[in-house]
Design a protein around this motif. Structure first.
Motif, PDB file in Angstrom:
ATOM      1  N   VAL A 282       5.809   8.557  -4.707  1.00 17.22           N
ATOM      2  CA  VAL A 282       5.586   7.755  -3.486  1.00 17.22           C
ATOM      3  C   VAL A 282       6.195   8.165  -2.230  1.00 17.22           C
ATOM      4  O   VAL A 282       7.407   8.547  -2.017  1.00 17.22           O
ATOM      5  N   GLU A 283       5.281   8.513  -1.197  1.00 17.31           N
ATOM      6  CA  GLU A 283       5.617   9.062  -0.022  1.00 17.31           C
ATOM      7  C   GLU A 283       5.578   8.138   1.117  1.00 17.31           C
ATOM      8  O   GLU A 283       6.297   8.439   2.208  1.00 17.31           O
ATOM      9  N   THR A 284       4.618   7.256   1.438  1.00 11.76           N
ATOM     10  CA  THR A 284       4.756   6.331   2.015  1.00 11.76           C
ATOM     11  C   THR A 284       4.577   4.981   1.443  1.00 11.76           C
ATOM     12  O   THR A 284       3.824   4.771   0.508  1.00 11.76           O
ATOM     13  N   MET A 285       5.048   3.932   2.118  1.00 14.51           N
ATOM     14  CA  MET A 285       4.815   2.435   1.606  1.00 14.51           C
ATOM     15  C   MET A 285       4.677   1.257   2.581  1.00 14.51           C
ATOM     16  O   MET A 285       5.558   1.615   3.539  1.00 14.51           O
ATOM     17  N   GLU A 286       3.667   0.671   2.612  1.00 12.81           N
ATOM     18  CA  GLU A 286       3.524  -0.226   3.674  1.00 12.81           C
ATOM     19  C   GLU A 286       3.584  -1.451   3.021  1.00 12.81           C
ATOM     20  O   GLU A 286       2.771  -1.746   2.158  1.00 12.81           O
ATOM     21  N   THR A 287       4.156  -2.604   3.496  1.00 11.83           N
ATOM     22  CA  THR A 287       4.157  -4.017   3.067  1.00 11.83           C
ATOM     23  C   THR A 287       3.410  -4.809   4.100  1.00 11.83           C
ATOM     24  O   THR A 287       3.758  -4.873   5.288  1.00 11.83           O
TER      25      THR A 287
ATOM     26  N   ARG B 186       0.841  -1.331  -0.020  1.00 14.76           N
ATOM     27  CA  ARG B 186      -0.047   0.078  -0.031  1.00 14.76           C
ATOM     28  C   ARG B 186       0.729   1.224   0.137  1.00 14.76           C
ATOM     29  O   ARG B 186       1.696   1.275   0.660  1.00 14.76           O
ATOM     30  N   MET B 187       0.553   2.043  -1.007  1.00 12.92           N
ATOM     31  CA  MET B 187       1.498   3.431  -1.148  1.00 12.92           C
ATOM     32  C   MET B 187       0.395   4.358  -0.990  1.00 12.92           C
ATOM     33  O   MET B 187      -0.484   4.500  -1.435  1.00 12.92           O
ATOM     34  N   THR B 188       1.103   5.619  -0.642  1.00 10.82           N
ATOM     35  CA  THR B 188       0.343   7.042  -0.748  1.00 10.82           C
ATOM     36  C   THR B 188       1.437   7.951  -1.411  1.00 10.82           C
ATOM     37  O   THR B 188       2.636   7.924  -1.252  1.00 10.82           O
ATOM     38  N   GLY B 189       1.098   8.902  -2.108  1.00 11.68           N
ATOM     39  CA  GLY B 189       1.773   9.854  -2.800  1.00 11.68           C
ATOM     40  C   GLY B 189       1.130  11.049  -3.357  1.00 11.68           C
ATOM     41  O   GLY B 189      -0.072  11.131  -3.064  1.00 11.68           O
TER      42      GLY B 189
END
Ligand SMILES: Cc1cc2nc3c(=O)[nH]c(=O)nc-3n(C[C@H](O)[C@H](O)[C@H](O)COP(=O)(O)O)c2cc1C
Length: 201
Positions: free
Chosen positions: A168-173, A99-102
């Motif tokens: 991409v500013e955040t990435m959650e795996t 999941r990414m935000t940006g």
């Protein structure tokens, strides 16, 4: 689907590198789950809007994902009003959710759009000549026209063609494993990685 390989999922740096590798592969491999992520924007009413988009390019050094779209599409106006976007991929073969935000930026009628248009297949270019504009109510399901693949009208679609880039500013795996899932978060501010840690799954 990616090959699961032997990723050291207990290593944060290796996890991050693996996701960028998968995104890079996904930009060209049609069978990869990373080839068709779900992209979220905010609707004008503030509610989320989701849609599938084809991942066309990845620039890991800039943390940038590239997509193609129609300037007349609803998402373009949504992004103009609110550039916050999110990206979701789940690869069942790898048992990996990302999941990414940006921040999203649209390029239209500039060099980036021209170059991407020139690199697109005629079959893809034809979609941008859709009449009436995407999302217009029509009387019956087939009441729209597309230019033929090799017709002169194909070139007219370029006026509707746009490049969407998400930085991409955040990435959650989240990696699913019988022995215990692994959840990690990464965040950047500008060029700096400011967060890199495990989360309880
Ligand atoms: C497999 C698949 C791939 C798609 N790829 C794209 C794409 O690359 N770009 C795009 O704008 N829409 C793509 N679409 C269509 C979008 O999901 C969506 O229906 C359309 O863009 C309208 O969305 P909007 O009203 O939110 O702008 C794709 C749909 C599917 C099912």
């Amino acid at each position: 689907m990616q090959q699961p390989g032997t990723v050291p999922w207990d290593d944060l740096d290796a996890t991050l590198a693996e996701v960028w590798r998968c995104l890079g592969v996904g930009a060209s491999a049609r069978r990869s789950a990373f080839h068709h992520p779900t992209i979220a924007t905010s609707g004008h009413d503030g509610a989320p809007r989701l849609r599938t988009m084809i991942l066309r390019g990845v620039e890991p050094a800039l943390r940038r994902l590239r997509f193609h779209t129609d300037i007349r599409a609803g998402k373009v106006a949504e992004i103009a009003a609110n550039s916050h976007a999110a990206v979701h991929v789940y690869d069942p073969g790898m048992k990996l959710q990302v999941r990414m935000t940006g921040l999203a930026v649209i390029s239209h009628g500039d060099d980036a759009a021209r170059q991407a248009w020139q690199q697109s297949q005629p079959m893809s270019q034809a979609c941008y000549g859709t009449r009436p504009a995407p999302g217009t109510p029509i009387g019956a399901g087939g009441d729209f026209a597309l230019p033929a693949s090799h017709s002169p009208e194909l070139a007219e679609g370029e006026a509707n063609f746009a490049v969407l880039r998400i930085t991409v500013e955040t990435m959650e795996t989240l990696y699913l494993a019988h022995g215990g899932h692994r959840r990690a978060i990464f965040a950047w501010e500008g060029a700096s990685l400011i967060r890199k840690e495990w989360l309880a799954p």
